[in-house]
Design a protein around this motif. Structure first.
Motif, PDB file in Angstrom:
ATOM      1  N   GLU A   7       0.940  -1.056  -0.026  1.00 46.62           N
ATOM      2  CA  GLU A   7      -0.016   0.063  -0.217  1.00 46.62           C
ATOM      3  C   GLU A   7       0.959   1.334  -0.208  1.00 46.62           C
ATOM      4  O   GLU A   7       0.522   2.060  -0.754  1.00 46.62           O
ATOM      5  CB  GLU A   7      -0.869  -0.057   1.210  1.00 46.62           C
ATOM      6  CG  GLU A   7      -2.039   1.045   1.230  1.00 46.62           C
ATOM      7  CD  GLU A   7      -3.025   0.977   2.326  1.00 46.62           C
ATOM      8  OE1 GLU A   7      -2.891   1.934   3.348  1.00 46.62           O
ATOM      9  OE2 GLU A   7      -3.778   0.261   2.125  1.00 46.62           O
ATOM     10  N   LYS A   8       1.789   1.276   0.731  1.00 44.85           N
ATOM     11  CA  LYS A   8       2.826   2.570   0.893  1.00 44.85           C
ATOM     12  C   LYS A   8       3.461   2.690  -0.439  1.00 44.85           C
ATOM     13  O   LYS A   8       3.651   3.638  -1.116  1.00 44.85           O
ATOM     14  CB  LYS A   8       3.744   2.216   1.928  1.00 44.85           C
ATOM     15  CG  LYS A   8       4.625   3.256   2.297  1.00 44.85           C
ATOM     16  CD  LYS A   8       4.254   4.818   2.542  1.00 44.85           C
ATOM     17  CE  LYS A   8       5.135   5.717   2.764  1.00 44.85           C
ATOM     18  NZ  LYS A   8       4.718   7.035   3.095  1.00 44.85           N
ATOM     19  N   THR A  47     -12.863   6.165  -3.589  1.00 40.55           N
ATOM     20  CA  THR A  47     -11.887   6.186  -2.601  1.00 40.55           C
ATOM     21  C   THR A  47     -12.486   5.990  -1.137  1.00 40.55           C
ATOM     22  O   THR A  47     -13.532   6.379  -0.865  1.00 40.55           O
ATOM     23  CB  THR A  47     -11.114   7.599  -2.441  1.00 40.55           C
ATOM     24  OG1 THR A  47     -10.816   7.878  -3.785  1.00 40.55           O
ATOM     25  CG2 THR A  47     -10.301   7.663  -1.533  1.00 40.55           C
ATOM     26  N   ALA A 100      -2.718  -4.614  -2.278  1.00 44.19           N
ATOM     27  CA  ALA A 100      -3.263  -3.469  -2.342  1.00 44.19           C
ATOM     28  C   ALA A 100      -3.802  -2.920  -3.711  1.00 44.19           C
ATOM     29  O   ALA A 100      -3.313  -3.474  -4.551  1.00 44.19           O
ATOM     30  CB  ALA A 100      -2.017  -2.435  -2.030  1.00 44.19           C
ATOM     31  N   SER A 157      -5.118   7.564  -7.878  1.00 44.10           N
ATOM     32  CA  SER A 157      -5.177   8.821  -7.591  1.00 44.10           C
ATOM     33  C   SER A 157      -6.431   9.748  -8.366  1.00 44.10           C
ATOM     34  O   SER A 157      -6.295  10.872  -8.199  1.00 44.10           O
ATOM     35  CB  SER A 157      -3.810   9.665  -8.108  1.00 44.10           C
ATOM     36  OG  SER A 157      -3.278   8.995  -9.410  1.00 44.10           O
ATOM     37  N   GLY A 196      -3.847   4.180 -11.357  1.00 38.35           N
ATOM     38  CA  GLY A 196      -4.028   3.335 -10.212  1.00 38.35           C
ATOM     39  C   GLY A 196      -3.419   2.109 -10.650  1.00 38.35           C
ATOM     40  O   GLY A 196      -2.751   1.824 -11.575  1.00 38.35           O
ATOM     41  N   ASP A 219       1.207   4.250  -2.934  1.00 41.85           N
ATOM     42  CA  ASP A 219       0.782   5.309  -2.907  1.00 41.85           C
ATOM     43  C   ASP A 219       2.130   6.252  -3.206  1.00 41.85           C
ATOM     44  O   ASP A 219       1.966   7.237  -3.762  1.00 41.85           O
ATOM     45  CB  ASP A 219       0.445   5.837  -1.456  1.00 41.85           C
ATOM     46  CG  ASP A 219      -0.972   5.220  -1.133  1.00 41.85           C
ATOM     47  OD1 ASP A 219      -1.562   4.682  -1.935  1.00 41.85           O
ATOM     48  OD2 ASP A 219      -1.123   5.039   0.102  1.00 41.85           O
ATOM     49  N   ARG A 279      -4.839   0.746  -5.275  1.00 41.66           N
ATOM     50  CA  ARG A 279      -4.602   2.279  -4.818  1.00 41.66           C
ATOM     51  C   ARG A 279      -4.839   3.080  -6.113  1.00 41.66           C
ATOM     52  O   ARG A 279      -4.419   2.475  -7.155  1.00 41.66           O
ATOM     53  CB  ARG A 279      -3.466   2.645  -4.167  1.00 41.66           C
ATOM     54  CG  ARG A 279      -3.014   1.725  -3.068  1.00 41.66           C
ATOM     55  CD  ARG A 279      -4.015   1.966  -1.788  1.00 41.66           C
ATOM     56  NE  ARG A 279      -3.915   3.269  -1.050  1.00 41.66           N
ATOM     57  CZ  ARG A 279      -4.490   3.687  -0.088  1.00 41.66           C
ATOM     58  NH1 ARG A 279      -5.524   3.043   0.210  1.00 41.66           N
ATOM     59  NH2 ARG A 279      -4.164   5.059   0.405  1.00 41.66           N
TER      60      ARG A 279
END
Length: 312
Positions: free
Chosen positions: A243-244, A297, A273, A277, A262, A247, A275
């Motif tokens: 996840e980190k 989101t 994950a 934007s 994404g 991002d 994720r």
């Protein structure tokens, strides 16, 4: 190793009247891929099947739902990669093929190459007995309407970044092997012959058993500039969680080149994950017989696989 699959149906703006169909489509794809994994199948087979399912669904910008180029034709890109040996196959600017992801796998397994394009891909498909279908069968009413509207409005290419595009899947199987698969119709009203990130190794996808697997979606030119899939895995190699790392990579793309998109990722230990934007990204995952999915989101729905199959 417990099997895991994660799929995405494209990052971008998803209109309310299309949410139900898109959500159902990613859930269906994830369940199909997971079924293969549960039976002892490979991550490679699972990702290919999941992506083929979305290529067959007109809700997505891939296969039969692909957007049209400036001439009103469908040109598609796809990639598949095996994390066990870093083998990869891809096709770009292909026409008259229902499932480009299947052709990409044939490139990986039946040639010494990694990417075939346009005429060469078409000739190879013929040799491999991949059936050719009329191009108009891949054109949906919605894609045609969007093409016409963009011609009339002379749209700004910046708007393309807001449209959902690309489908993808990542998985890890019982043997601990990871794989990724990505497929797209590209950008609406793109120049003939334009190839985006989806066919490019390290951009549209990457898989390595030592780290994990990634499939990306979003503005292709931005994704290529930062080699997004491999960048994400690099951050994981430096100790970041999926996840980190996701991002961090997405934020770098946004701040460095103004690109939105994404990612979905599964690590070699089975962590995952999804994720993005952009405003939305449709996604679904199955792990430990538990289905999770979302579009907006912070949105996360959960049900058991048995419940999901019973409601179909």
């Amino acid at each position: 190793m417990k099997p895991v699959i994660v799929v995405h149906g494209g990052a971008g703006r998803i209109f309310k009247d299309r949410e139900e169909g898109i959500r159902s489509g990613v859930i269906r794809a994830a369940l199909k891929g997971y079924s293969i994994l549960k039976q002892g199948g490979s991550a490679l087979d699972a990702t290919e099947e999941a992506v083929a399912s979305m290529e067959d669904d007109p809700h997505f910008n891939a296969g039969c739902g692909s957007v049209l180029n400036e001439n009103g034709e469908v040109e598609m890109d796809a990639i598949i990669m095996d994390g066990k040996n870093l083998a990869s196959g891809a096709v770009s600017a292909v026409t008259c093929i229902a499932n480009p992801i299947n052709l990409a796998r044939l490139v990986m397994e039946k040639t010494e190459h990694m990417l075939l394009t346009d005429r060469g891909a078409k000739l190879f498909a013929k040799v491999m007995d991949v059936p050719e279908i009329p191009g108009e069968k891949l054109i949906t009413e919605r894609s045609l309407e969007r093409w016409k509207k963009k011609l009339e409005a002379d749209s700004n290419p910046v708007e393309f970044k807001k449209e959902p595009g690309t489908v993808g899947a990542v998985a890890i199987d019982n043997e601990g092997n990871v794989a990724c698969a990505t497929s797209t119709g590209g950008l609406s009203n793109k120049l003939v012959g334009r190839v985006g990130d989806s066919a490019c190794i390290g951009c549209g996808g990457y898989a390595d058993n030592q780290v994990g697997a990634v499939s990306t979606t979003g503005h292709g030119e931005s994704i290529m500039k930062v080699v997004l899939a491999r960048l994400l895995l690099y951050h994981m190699e430096q100790g970041m969680s999926p996840e980190k790392a996701a991002d961090t990579a997405l934020n770098y793309m946004k701040t460095r080149v103004g690109g939105l998109g994404g990612v979905i990722v599964v690590s070699s230990s089975g962590d995952w994950a999804a994720r993005f934007s952009t405003n939305q990204m449709s996604w679904a995952t199955v792990k430990d017989d538990q289905l999770q999915y979302g579009i907006h989101t912070g949105e996360l729905y959960t049900s058991s696989v048995s419940e999901a199959l019973g409601s179909k």
